[in-house]
Scaffold this active site. Structure first.
Site, PDB file in Angstrom:
ATOM      1  N   CYS A  25       0.802  -1.235   0.000  1.00  0.00           N
ATOM      2  CA  CYS A  25       0.000   0.000   0.000  1.00  0.00           C
ATOM      3  C   CYS A  25       0.827   1.274   0.000  1.00  0.00           C
ATOM      4  O   CYS A  25       0.477   2.256  -0.675  1.00  0.00           O
ATOM      5  CB  CYS A  25      -1.005   0.026   1.157  1.00  0.00           C
ATOM      6  N   ASP A  84      -8.048   5.116  -1.346  1.00  0.00           N
ATOM      7  CA  ASP A  84      -7.651   3.866  -0.726  1.00  0.00           C
ATOM      8  C   ASP A  84      -6.734   3.013  -1.601  1.00  0.00           C
ATOM      9  O   ASP A  84      -7.165   2.421  -2.586  1.00  0.00           O
ATOM     10  CB  ASP A  84      -8.910   3.069  -0.377  1.00  0.00           C
ATOM     11  N   HIS A 134      -5.617   0.235  -0.937  1.00  0.00           N
ATOM     12  CA  HIS A 134      -5.888  -1.194  -0.747  1.00  0.00           C
ATOM     13  C   HIS A 134      -6.953  -1.705  -1.697  1.00  0.00           C
ATOM     14  O   HIS A 134      -7.234  -2.888  -1.758  1.00  0.00           O
ATOM     15  CB  HIS A 134      -6.329  -1.477   0.691  1.00  0.00           C
TER      16      HIS A 134
END
Lengths: 464, 458
Positions: A299, A422, A424
Site C-alpha cells: 500500500c 484507498d 488497498h
C-alpha cells in the site's frame, strides 16, 4: 473548471495547416517577417471560400464561408448544433454514466465533436494562368506545419450558423497567437513550432488555450506562464504547465489508469466546513494493479506511485511510474536500505517515501502523530498544506498506508473530515468501481485511535 | 484469367486504311485505357516519317536503335496530348502477308519498353503494384482480317509472351467523364549546388506536391462517395461529374520541434489554375479508378506545362536578370472520338487554330475541324481570372475577391464561361509591353520539330 454535468458540446477543430515560403532575406528579422506574411496569407485562406470543415468519421463537409455542406437536408441554415451530433460520431466517455448516482456528483459525460480543417484545392480564390516564376535572389525556403487545435463550446440549441462563424474566428485567433509565438521565440534560423494546449481554470467553465513553442523545457517557459498568470489573475498555483493540459474523453479512455477520481464525489457541505483538496491531477494506483500481486504489503508503494503521478501530471518530473522493485532499488541507491530489500515484500513508510522523493529532487515534510485520536490537532497544518502545496499526502500507519487528498475543517468546532484514496482497493480500473469503493470523505474515527502515524507532505517546487 | 484486348471502330478503320496503302514497315502507336481485366484500344496513329521520308524496314528484325528511338519520341510527344485515363498502350506495325512473318520478339520487347520509358518521362507518378505492366505490339497483316497482339510484361521479361486476339467492339458509346479545376501553388527551392539554377531539374521539386495530390480527399458532384462504389451510381446518366479535391490531412510528426529552414540558390514557383479531365470506359467504373485517373491528369498537365516552359526557354534563351515569370500555355481539348474521348494540346490564345490543326495532323494523323476545339480553360481564365500578378505571384494589396466560382450548391456548374486570355511573356525588370507578343505559334511548331531534331538527329 469544465462542469461535470454540462449539456454543452465541446467542438474541437484540428488540422495541420502549412506555411511554405521562399525568402530573399536570411537574417532573423527577414525570417520572422516571412513567417508573418505567410501567416497573413493563411488567415485570408481560412476566411475564404476554400476553407472546409470535415466531421471526423462522417460524410459531412462544411464550407463556413459560403454556407454549403454535403448533407444539406440534415444540416440547414437554421439548424441547431444538435443536428451536427446526428451526422458526426461524438467522442464521449460513456463509462462515466455507470458511476453510481447515489455516491457521485451529477455527471453528464462531455460530448466532443471533432472536426478537421481542410482546404479545397478546386475552389481557388484566384484564377490565373499557370506561371513559372524564377527568382535568382531566393536564399531561404521555409516550411512549417502548424498543428492547429481549437476548442469552442456550444449549446445544443445554438444556431449552427453562428457557431460556424465562431469557429472561423477562433481558428483565425489561434493563427494570430501562433504567429506571436513564432515572433517571440524565433532565434536566428531556429523557428520553433507553435503548439496549442488547453487548460481548465478555476473561475472558468470553458477551456483556456495557451500557445507554447515546441522544444522548450517547462522551466524555460515560466516567464511566459507568469505573464499569463498575471493577465488571467491566476495566483501562484500552477495551471498552465503543458502536462496539465485537459484530458479529452478519448485521452481518458486510452489511459491505463483512472485520473483525479475525487472530483466525482461531492465535498462536505461548505456551510459547515472549509474544504481544501489536492490541486491538479494524479492517477490512482492500488493493490494488484499492473498484474503485481502486492496485496497485504504494497500500500505505501502504491501511495508513492500516486504521489509520483502527481508530480508527472503537473510536469515537475517526467518518469515512468516506478514499480515496487524500482522503488526498492531507489531506496538502496539512496542508502536507506540494504540490497536485500530488492525483490522482497518489505513494507515501507513515510521516511522511505521522503528519501525517494528526494532522489527525484522533491523535498517533503514529515508530521508525526502520536496517536490517531490526535489527528484532528494537525488539521491546521494539513489545511495549510493543501492550500499552499496542494500535493497528495501519504499517511503511514503501522499496518496501513493511505493517500490523503484533502481535508474539510470546521475551525470553530474543530471537526475534520479526510478525503481518503484507498490504496488497498483491489478491483478494476474503471470509474464506477473506483468511485464506489476507493474514494471517500472519512471522519476522524477512520484512524486507529491508538496507533501512531507518520505523514509525508511532499513540497511543490517553487514557481508556476 | 488473362487480360483481354478490345479494339474500337476508329482504330480498326484506321489500320485497315493503312493496310490498303501497302506501305509496309509503317509503325505507329496505340492509345487506350487499361482496366482491371480488359485493355481498350481506342485510337491509333502512324508515326510521322523521318525527314528523308523513309519508312522503317519491313522486317522488324532490321529495325535499328534510331528507328526505335523515333517511335519512342513520337509516343512521348503524343503522351502530352492525352487526358486522364488514356495511355500509350504500345506499337503497331503494318506488314505484308502473313507468309513473311518473322517473330521479332527481341525487337518488339525493345520497342514496347522504349516506348513506355519515353512516355514515363512525362509523368510525376508511378503505376501501383497491382496495375499491369503489360504493353503490346500489334502486327497488322495485309492478308489477315484478325488483329492479334503480342503482349509483353515489361516488369518481368521472364513472363511468356502472350499472343492474344483483339475483340472488335465499336467503343462509340459515351465514356464517363470526370473533371476538376484545380489551383497549383508550389514553392521549389533550388539547391545552391545545382548545376543550373533554372532548368528541368528544378521540376523534381514537384514530386512532393505530386504525392500530396495523390493523397488528397475528394467529392464527386458535391457528395462524398466510397472509393469502391460505382461512379455512375445515383446520378444522371452520362453527365460529366465535377470533382472537388481537398487537402489531405497532414500528419503532424511527433517530436518535430522546429520549422524547416533550408538554404537555396534560387527558387522556382509554379502557380496557376488548370482544368483537368479523365475518361472512363463503360458505366461500371469505380470511383477510386476515376479519381486516380483524374489526379494523374492533374499531375500530367502541370508537369507538361512546366516542361514546355523550360523547353521554350532553352530554345529562346530567355532568362535574364534576377527573376522572370514565364507563362505556361493553356490546355485546349478536342473531342476526337464518337465516344466523346478528347485529346488535348497546349497553346496560347493568340496562336489561332492552325497550330492545333497542324499538330493533330502530324502527331495523331487526324484531320481536326476547328469547331471541335474546346477552349474551356482559356474561357475560364478570362471570365474569372485576375490580372497578371507581380513578381513571385504575390498579390500585396489585393483583397480576396469573390471570384463567383460557379458551383451549383457545391458542385461546379457545367460549362464555365469562355474567354481568351491575352498572353505575354513577362520579363521581370524587362517588361515587354502591350503590342509586342512573342510569336508562340512558330515557336511551338519549331519546338516539335526542334526537339525531335535535338533529341534524335545527333
Amino acid at each position: 473548471m469544465v462542469p461535470l454535468d454540462s449539456e454543452d458540446y465541446l467542438i474541437r477543430i484540428r488540422g495541420g495547416l502549412s506555411l511554405d515560403g521562399i525568402l530573399r532575406k536570411t537574417d532573423e528579422k527577414g525570417i520572422k517577417d516571412g513567417f508573418s506574411d505567410a501567416m497573413k496569407d493563411l488567415m485570408k485562406k481560412v476566411n475564404s471560400q476554400s476553407f472546409v470543415l470535415f466531421g471526423w468519421e462522417s460524410s459531412l463537409y462544411i464550407w463556413p464561408k459560403s454556407g454549403f455542406n454535403t448533407q444539406p437536408t440534415e444540416l440547414q441554415a437554421n439548424s441547431s448544433c444538435k443536428s451536427l451530433v446526428k451526422l458526426i460520431p461524438i467522442e464521449v466517455n460513456d463509462y462515466l454514466k455507470k458511476i453510481s448516482k447515489k455516491k457521485s456528483v451529477k455527471v453528464e459525460p462531455l460530448k466532443v465533436i471533432n472536426l478537421e480543417l481542410l482546404f479545397e484545392l478546386t475552389r481557388p480564390d484566384v484564377i490565373e494562368t499557370v506561371t513559372v516564376h524564377n527568382d535568382q535572389k531566393s536564399r531561404i525556403h521555409f516550411k512549417l506545419t502548424l498543428p492547429v487545435d481549437v476548442v469552442i463550446f456550444a449549446h445544443p440549441d445554438d444556431q449552427w450558423i453562428k457557431t460556424q462563424e465562431k469557429i472561423v474566428e477562433a481558428v483565425s485567433e489561434q493563427l494570430l497567437g501562433m504567429d506571436q509565438c513564432i515572433q517571440k521565440y524565433t532565434k536566428g534560423k531556429n523557428v520553433p513550432i507553435p503548439q496549442a494546449f488547453h487548460f481548465e481554470l478555476p473561475e472558468s467553465t470553458i477551456l483556456t488555450t495557451a500557445i507554447y513553442p515546441a522544444g522548450y523545457k517547462e522551466k524555460d517557459l515560466e516567464p511566459q506562464r507568469k505573464e499569463l498568470h498575471d493577465k488571467l489573475g491566476l495566483g501562484d498555483k500552477p495551471y498552465l504547465r503543458r502536462p496539465m493540459s485537459y484530458d479529452f474523453p478519448n485521452d481518458d479512455l486510452l489511459n491505463k489508469y483512472v485520473k483525479t477520481v475525487h472530483k466525482y464525489i461531492p465535498i462536505p457541505s461548505t456551510e459547515e466546513f472549509e474544504v481544501y483538496v489536492v490541486h491538479g491531477s494524479y492517477t490512482f494506483h492500488h493493490y494488484l494493479q499492473d498484474d503485481i500481486n502486492d496485496s497485504g504489503w504494497g500500500c505505501a508503494y502504491r501511495s508513492l506511485q500516486t504521489i509520483i503521478s502527481w508530480f508527472n501530471c503537473q510536469g515537475y518530473i517526467d518518469i515512468p511510474i516506478p514499480t515496487h522493485e524500482t522503488i526498492q532499488k531507489m531506496l538502496v541507491t539512496a542508502g536507506d536500505k540494504g540490497p536485500s530489500i530488492v525483490g522482497s515484500t518489505d513494507w515501507i513508510g513515510s521516511f522511505e517515501i521522503r528519501s525517494i522523493l528526494n532522489l527525484l529532487g522533491i523535498t517533503s515534510k514529515i508530521i508525526s502523530i502520536r496517536s490517531g485520536s490526535e489527528f484532528a490537532l494537525s488539521a491546521r497544518e494539513l489545511v495549510q498544506h493543501f492550500e499552499v502545496q496542494g500535493t497528495p499526502v501519504m499517511v503511514g500507519g503501522e499496518p496501513l498506508a493511505h493517500t490523503l487528498l484533502g481535508v474539510a475543517w470546521n475551525e470553530e468546532t474543530g471537526a475534520v473530515k479526510f478525503l481518503i484514496l484507498d490504496a488497498h482497493y483491489s478491483g478494476e480500473d474503471d470509474w464506477a468501481n473506483i468511485v464506489e469503493r476507493a474514494i471517500d470523505w472519512k471522519d476522524e474515527d477512520f484512524w486507529d485511535q491508538m496507533e501512531p502515524y507518520n505523514i509525508c507532505l511532499p513540497q511543490r517546487p517553487q514557481g508556476i | 484469367m488473362g487480360r483481354s484486348y478490345v479494339i474500337g471502330e476508329y482504330s480498326e478503320k484506321y489500320l485497315k486504311k493503312l493496310k490498303a496503302e501497302e506501305r509496309y514497315g509503317t509503325t505507329g502507336i496505340l492509345l487506350g485505357q487499361v482496366t482491371l481485366a480488359k485493355t481498350y484500344i481506342v485510337f491509333a496513329a502512324r508515326t510521322p516519317l523521318k525527314d528523308q521520308a523513309e519508312l522503317p524496314p519491313e522486317n522488324p528484325n532490321e529495325m535499328n536503335a534510331s528507328d526505335i528511338e523515333w517511335v519512342s519520341e513520337h509516343a512521348r510527344q503524343v503522351a502530352r496530348m492525352l487526358p486522364g485515363g488514356i495511355l500509350v498502350l504500345g506499337v503497331f506495325l503494318i506488314r505484308p502477308s502473313k507468309m513473311t512473318k518473322e517473330e521479332a520478339h527481341d525487337i518488339f520487347r525493345k520497342l514496347a519498353t522504349a516506348v513506355e520509358a519515353a512516355v514515363a518521362k512525362e509523368r510525376l507518378w508511378n503505376f501501383t503494384e497491382d496495375e499491369t505492366a503489360e504493353r503490346i505490339v500489334l502486327q497488322v497483316y495485309t492478308d489477315s482480317k484478325k488483329m492479334k497482339v503480342q503482349a509483353y510484361d515489361l516488369h518481368n521479361p521472364q513472363t511468356p509472351i502472350k499472343l492474344l486476339e483483339c475483340k472488335s467492339s465499336s467503343l462509340t458509346a459515351p465514356w464517363q467523364i470526370v473533371e476538376a479545376t484545380i489551383n497549383v501553388d508550389v514553392n521549389i527551392p533550388v539547391p545552391v549546388t545545382a548545376e543550373r539554377q533554372f532548368d528541368k531539374e528544378s521540376l523534381k521539386g514537384l514530386n512532393n506536391w505530386a504525392k500530396q495530390i495523390m493523397q488528397c480527399s475528394y467529392l464527386i458532384n458535391g457528395q462524398f462517395k466510397e472509393p469502391e462504389s460505382l461512379l455512375g451510381e445515383g446520378s444522371k446518366k452520362k453527365a460529366t461529374a465535377e470533382v472537388q479535391f481537398l487537402t489531405a490531412p497532414v500528419m503532424i510528426i511527433d517530436g518535430e520541434v522546429d520549422a524547416l529552414i533550408e538554404d537555396c540558390g534560387s527558387s522556382v514557383v509554379v502557380k496557376g489554375t488548370v482544368r483537368c479531365r479523365a475518361y472512363l470506359h463503360g458505366s461500371k467504373s469505380k470511383v477510386k479508378d476515376a479519381i486516380q485517373a483524374l489526379k494523374r491528369d492533374v499531375l500530367n498537365t502541370v508537369f507538361i506545362r512546366c516542361q514546355m516552359v523550360f523547353e521554350d526557354q532553352v530554345l529562346n534563351k530567355n532568362v535574364e536578370g534576377d527573376s522572370s515569370s514565364l507563362k505556361a500555355p493553356h490546355r485546349i481539348f478536342a473531342s476526337v472520338l464518337p465516344s466523346g474521348v478528347a485529346f488535348c494540346d497546349y497553346g496560347f490564345a493568340d496562336e489561332g487554330n492552325k497550330e492545333q490543326e497542324e499538330r493533330y495532323k502530324e502527331l495523331l494523323d487526324y484531320e481536326l475541324n476547328p469547331a471541335q476545339l474546346d477552349r474551356t480553360e482559356e474561357v475560364m481564365l478570362e471570365e474569372m481570372g485576375t490580372e497578371e500578378s507581380d513578381t513571385l505571384g504575390r498579390k500585396d494589396d489585393q483583397d480576396t475577391t469573390e471570384t463567383g466560382f460557379k458551383y451549383k450548391g457545391v458542385a461546379a456548374a457545367a460549362g464555365v464561361g469562355v474567354i481568351a486570355v491575352a498572353v505575354s511573356v513577362i520579363y521581370f525588370g524587362n517588361f515587354i509591353g502591350g503590342g509586342e507578343f512573342r510569336s508562340h505559334a512558330s515557336t511551338w511548331v519549331i519546338r516539335w520539330r526542334g526537339s525531335y531534331q535535338r533529341e534524335i538527329g545527333r
